[in-house]
Design a protein around this motif. Sequence first.
Motif, PDB file in Angstrom:
ATOM      1  N   CYS A  45      69.373 -38.163 -68.516  1.00 23.17           N
ATOM      2  CA  CYS A  45      69.037 -36.846 -69.051  1.00 23.17           C
ATOM      3  C   CYS A  45      69.981 -36.429 -70.177  1.00 23.17           C
ATOM      4  O   CYS A  45      69.537 -35.935 -71.232  1.00 23.17           O
ATOM      5  N   LEU A  46      71.272 -36.611 -69.974  1.00 22.09           N
ATOM      6  CA  LEU A  46      72.223 -36.206 -71.005  1.00 22.09           C
ATOM      7  C   LEU A  46      72.100 -37.078 -72.252  1.00 22.09           C
ATOM      8  O   LEU A  46      72.272 -36.593 -73.376  1.00 22.09           O
ATOM      9  N   SER A  47      71.799 -38.375 -72.078  1.00 17.66           N
ATOM     10  CA  SER A  47      71.655 -39.256 -73.238  1.00 17.66           C
ATOM     11  C   SER A  47      70.429 -38.901 -74.060  1.00 17.66           C
ATOM     12  O   SER A  47      70.472 -38.904 -75.299  1.00 17.66           O
ATOM     13  N   HIS A  48      69.319 -38.596 -73.381  1.00 22.93           N
ATOM     14  CA  HIS A  48      68.105 -38.223 -74.102  1.00 22.93           C
ATOM     15  C   HIS A  48      68.088 -36.751 -74.502  1.00 22.93           C
ATOM     16  O   HIS A  48      67.210 -36.345 -75.273  1.00 22.93           O
ATOM     17  N   GLY A  49      69.014 -35.970 -73.987  1.00 16.85           N
ATOM     18  CA  GLY A  49      69.065 -34.554 -74.312  1.00 16.85           C
ATOM     19  C   GLY A  49      70.066 -34.243 -75.405  1.00 16.85           C
ATOM     20  O   GLY A  49      69.761 -34.296 -76.602  1.00 16.85           O
ATOM     21  N   SER A  50      71.288 -33.938 -75.014  1.00 19.96           N
ATOM     22  CA  SER A  50      72.310 -33.503 -75.964  1.00 19.96           C
ATOM     23  C   SER A  50      72.654 -34.578 -76.986  1.00 19.96           C
ATOM     24  O   SER A  50      72.798 -34.293 -78.183  1.00 19.96           O
ATOM     25  N   LEU A  51      72.801 -35.844 -76.542  1.00 22.76           N
ATOM     26  CA  LEU A  51      73.207 -36.894 -77.473  1.00 22.76           C
ATOM     27  C   LEU A  51      72.138 -37.173 -78.510  1.00 22.76           C
ATOM     28  O   LEU A  51      72.427 -37.224 -79.712  1.00 22.76           O
ATOM     29  N   ALA A  52      70.899 -37.384 -78.065  1.00 21.46           N
ATOM     30  CA  ALA A  52      69.841 -37.712 -79.022  1.00 21.46           C
ATOM     31  C   ALA A  52      69.561 -36.560 -79.977  1.00 21.46           C
ATOM     32  O   ALA A  52      69.384 -36.774 -81.187  1.00 21.46           O
ATOM     33  N   SER A  53      69.520 -35.349 -79.466  1.00 23.84           N
ATOM     34  CA  SER A  53      69.235 -34.206 -80.335  1.00 23.84           C
ATOM     35  C   SER A  53      70.362 -33.949 -81.325  1.00 23.84           C
ATOM     36  O   SER A  53      70.143 -33.312 -82.366  1.00 23.84           O
ATOM     37  N   ALA A  54      71.580 -34.425 -81.026  1.00 32.65           N
ATOM     38  CA  ALA A  54      72.696 -34.230 -81.952  1.00 32.65           C
ATOM     39  C   ALA A  54      72.480 -34.959 -83.264  1.00 32.65           C
ATOM     40  O   ALA A  54      73.059 -34.582 -84.292  1.00 32.65           O
ATOM     41  N   VAL A  55      71.665 -36.014 -83.288  1.00 30.30           N
ATOM     42  CA  VAL A  55      71.351 -36.695 -84.544  1.00 30.30           C
ATOM     43  C   VAL A  55      70.683 -35.727 -85.513  1.00 30.30           C
ATOM     44  O   VAL A  55      70.953 -35.747 -86.720  1.00 30.30           O
ATOM     45  N   ILE A  56      69.824 -34.865 -84.983  1.00 28.71           N
ATOM     46  CA  ILE A  56      69.162 -33.862 -85.819  1.00 28.71           C
ATOM     47  C   ILE A  56      70.060 -32.652 -86.028  1.00 28.71           C
ATOM     48  O   ILE A  56      70.222 -32.163 -87.154  1.00 28.71           O
ATOM     49  N   THR A  57      70.660 -32.175 -84.945  1.00 29.24           N
ATOM     50  CA  THR A  57      71.468 -30.952 -85.035  1.00 29.24           C
ATOM     51  C   THR A  57      72.668 -31.133 -85.948  1.00 29.24           C
ATOM     52  O   THR A  57      72.984 -30.263 -86.765  1.00 29.24           O
ATOM     53  N   TRP A  58      73.357 -32.263 -85.798  1.00 24.32           N
ATOM     54  CA  TRP A  58      74.570 -32.508 -86.578  1.00 24.32           C
ATOM     55  C   TRP A  58      74.333 -33.434 -87.751  1.00 24.32           C
ATOM     56  O   TRP A  58      75.261 -33.913 -88.373  1.00 24.32           O
ATOM     57  N   ARG A  59      73.051 -33.712 -88.042  1.00 17.05           N
ATOM     58  CA  ARG A  59      72.659 -34.334 -89.302  1.00 17.05           C
ATOM     59  C   ARG A  59      73.330 -35.691 -89.514  1.00 17.05           C
ATOM     60  O   ARG A  59      73.889 -35.954 -90.586  1.00 17.05           O
ATOM     61  N   ASN A  60      73.283 -36.541 -88.515  1.00 23.89           N
ATOM     62  CA  ASN A  60      73.783 -37.897 -88.685  1.00 23.89           C
ATOM     63  C   ASN A  60      72.899 -38.651 -89.673  1.00 23.89           C
ATOM     64  O   ASN A  60      71.694 -38.400 -89.767  1.00 23.89           O
ATOM     65  N   SER A  61      73.496 -39.588 -90.387  1.00 23.49           N
ATOM     66  CA  SER A  61      72.752 -40.334 -91.401  1.00 23.49           C
ATOM     67  C   SER A  61      73.068 -41.813 -91.296  1.00 23.49           C
ATOM     68  O   SER A  61      74.187 -42.199 -90.956  1.00 23.49           O
ATOM     69  N   LEU A  62      72.080 -42.634 -91.595  1.00 24.88           N
ATOM     70  CA  LEU A  62      72.227 -44.078 -91.570  1.00 24.88           C
ATOM     71  C   LEU A  62      72.735 -44.534 -92.933  1.00 24.88           C
ATOM     72  O   LEU A  62      71.965 -44.853 -93.832  1.00 24.88           O
ATOM     73  N   VAL A  63      74.038 -44.554 -93.094  1.00 23.16           N
ATOM     74  CA  VAL A  63      74.694 -44.991 -94.323  1.00 23.16           C
ATOM     75  C   VAL A  63      75.520 -46.216 -93.955  1.00 23.16           C
ATOM     76  O   VAL A  63      76.623 -46.102 -93.419  1.00 23.16           O
ATOM     77  N   PHE A  64      74.988 -47.394 -94.239  1.00 24.52           N
ATOM     78  CA  PHE A  64      75.570 -48.625 -93.716  1.00 24.52           C
ATOM     79  C   PHE A  64      76.979 -48.881 -94.241  1.00 24.52           C
ATOM     80  O   PHE A  64      77.803 -49.466 -93.532  1.00 24.52           O
ATOM     81  N   HIS A  65      77.263 -48.499 -95.471  1.00 18.62           N
ATOM     82  CA  HIS A  65      78.574 -48.839 -96.033  1.00 18.62           C
ATOM     83  C   HIS A  65      79.687 -47.923 -95.519  1.00 18.62           C
ATOM     84  O   HIS A  65      80.856 -48.192 -95.774  1.00 18.62           O
ATOM     85  N   ASP A  66      79.335 -46.856 -94.811  1.00 21.21           N
ATOM     86  CA  ASP A  66      80.325 -45.899 -94.306  1.00 21.21           C
ATOM     87  C   ASP A  66      80.489 -46.119 -92.803  1.00 21.21           C
ATOM     88  O   ASP A  66      79.608 -45.764 -92.010  1.00 21.21           O
ATOM     89  N   ALA A  67      81.609 -46.702 -92.410  1.00 24.50           N
ATOM     90  CA  ALA A  67      81.833 -47.008 -90.994  1.00 24.50           C
ATOM     91  C   ALA A  67      81.881 -45.752 -90.143  1.00 24.50           C
ATOM     92  O   ALA A  67      81.458 -45.767 -88.973  1.00 24.50           O
ATOM     93  N   ASP A  68      82.362 -44.654 -90.692  1.00 19.09           N
ATOM     94  CA  ASP A  68      82.447 -43.413 -89.925  1.00 19.09           C
ATOM     95  C   ASP A  68      81.056 -42.858 -89.615  1.00 19.09           C
ATOM     96  O   ASP A  68      80.794 -42.398 -88.493  1.00 19.09           O
TER      97      ASP A  68
END
Length: 483
Positions: free
Chosen positions: A220-243
Motif C-alpha cells: 500500500c505504501l509503495s503504490h500510494g505515497s511513493l508512486a504518487s511522489a513521482v507526480i507530486t515532487w516532479r521526478n524526471s527521467l534524466v539519464f545523465h544526472d545520477a541524482d
Amino acid sequence: MAADISRPPSPTPHEHSTARSDSPNLFAMGYFTMPFERFVRDENSEYSNAFTLLDTMETYWDSRIDLLQRNISKRTDKLKLRAELALNDIFKGKPPSPEALSENFDREVQKLRLRVTSRMTSLATAWQSAKVVRTREKISFFVGVMSLLISALLFGLGPQWIHVTYTVASLILLPYRYYSYKKRAWHYFLFDLCYYVNVLNFIFLWIFPGSPILFVACYCLSHGSLASAVITWRNSLVFHDADKVTSLFIHLYAPFTFTVIRHFYPNAAERFPALAELPHLHPWRALFLSSLLYLVWQTLYWKFVYVDRRTKIESGERTTSLYFMLSQKRGLIGRALGMVKPERRAAYFMLGQFVYAVLTEVPCVFVLYDSAFWSGAFLLVIFGVSVWNGGGFYIEVFGRKFERELEELRKELAEANNNLRYASTRSSPTVTPSETSSEPVSPILFHKTLANEEGLEKVEAMGPASTVGPTVEIEVVESKKDR
C-alpha cells in the motif's frame, strides 16, 4: 499533501525573499537555514517552464562561467579606463610624437594580448574540469539506460529476479544518496517517508517474507505515497544526472517490484508465503494496517527531528521538508501552511501528510491489488510522467542554455571587435594629407623612397640615421634642381 521528499527542488531567490518577509517566525525556528541557502546557491529553480514539472535547473558550471565573465568584464573596464587616462595625459600637452603614439599602440596591443591569454588559460582549466563532469555524466547515462533495459528484459524473461535487482541497485544508489546529501547538509531529508518505506520493503523481502501485515503495508505504501511522489515532487527521467535517476528509482522501483510480486511472479506464494494468506485484499483492513505503520514512522520522525534535533534546526545547521514546503508559496500546500500560525505548522503539516498517504492508497486497495491490467496501466502513467519531465528537461533546459551560450559568444565577439577598433583609433598614429605630400620625417622611410630615384645610389652608402638627416635634405634639393 506529499508525504516524502527524496530530492527536493530548490526555491528561487525571489521566493526566498518573499517567504522571508511574509513569515518572520516560522515554527519558532530558523526559517531559512544555511543548508537552505545552499539550495539557492547550488541549484537554480526547477519550475522554469510549463513543459517540465520540475528539474529544469541550471548546471553548476553555468554559475562558475557567469562569475568568470563578470570578473573579466570588470578587469576589461579597468584597463579601458587606464588607457583613456594615459591617452588624455599624452594629448593634454604638446602634440604626441610618432614614437609616443607607436609606443602607446604597442602597449595597448600587449594589454589586449595578455587579456586574451588569461581568458584562454581560464577556459582551458574549466574545459579540463568540464571533461571530468562530462565523463561522469556519460557513465550515469550509460548505467541509467542499461538499467532500464535490464529491468524490461528481466520483467519479460525472469520476473523472479526483479526484487533482487531492486535490492542490488538500492545498495548502490542509497549510499550514494546519503553521501551526496550529507556533503550538502541535506541529510535530514533522508528521514522522510520514502526511505522508511524502502527499508520496510527490504525487511519484508529478505527477513519476513511470510508476514501478511508487513506485505500489506509495503504494498500500500509503495503504490500510494511513493508512486504518487513521482507526480507530486516532479521526478524526471534524466539519464545523465545520477541524482535525478536515484530519486526516480526510490519512488518508482518499489511499486514496480511489488506489482511484479503480486501479479507476475511465478509461484509467488512459495517465495513469499504472505501472499498465500492474501488472495484478496480487504480494503479497510489494508488501509488500517498501512496507516498503523505510517504512524510509527511519523512518531519516530517527530521525536528524532522536531524534538531531538530541534537545536540544530533552530541554529540553521539543518533544514527539513517542512521548511521546504513553507518556501513553496506558489502551490496550494505552501499557501495553506502560510495561513497557519507558526507554532501549529508542524502539527498541521504532519496531519496533512497522513491524510495524503491514506488518500493515495485508495486506488491500490480497491483496484490495483486485484487487477494486473490496471496495475500495469498505473505504472505506465507514473513512468510516463517522469519521461515527460525528462524530455522537457533535455529540450527546454539544454535548448535555453545553448541559446544563452550563443548570445554570450556573440557579445564577446562584438566586445572584442570594439576593443580592437578602440585601440587602433585611439593609439595608432594618424597621417594627414599634407604630410603625405611632403618629405617623410623618418630617415628610414626616406631612404626607401630615395632608393627608387635615379642618380641617388650613393645614399645607400650613408652612415647612421643620426647623420643622414642633413645630407639627405641636400640630395633632395639637388635632385629636384637637376630635374
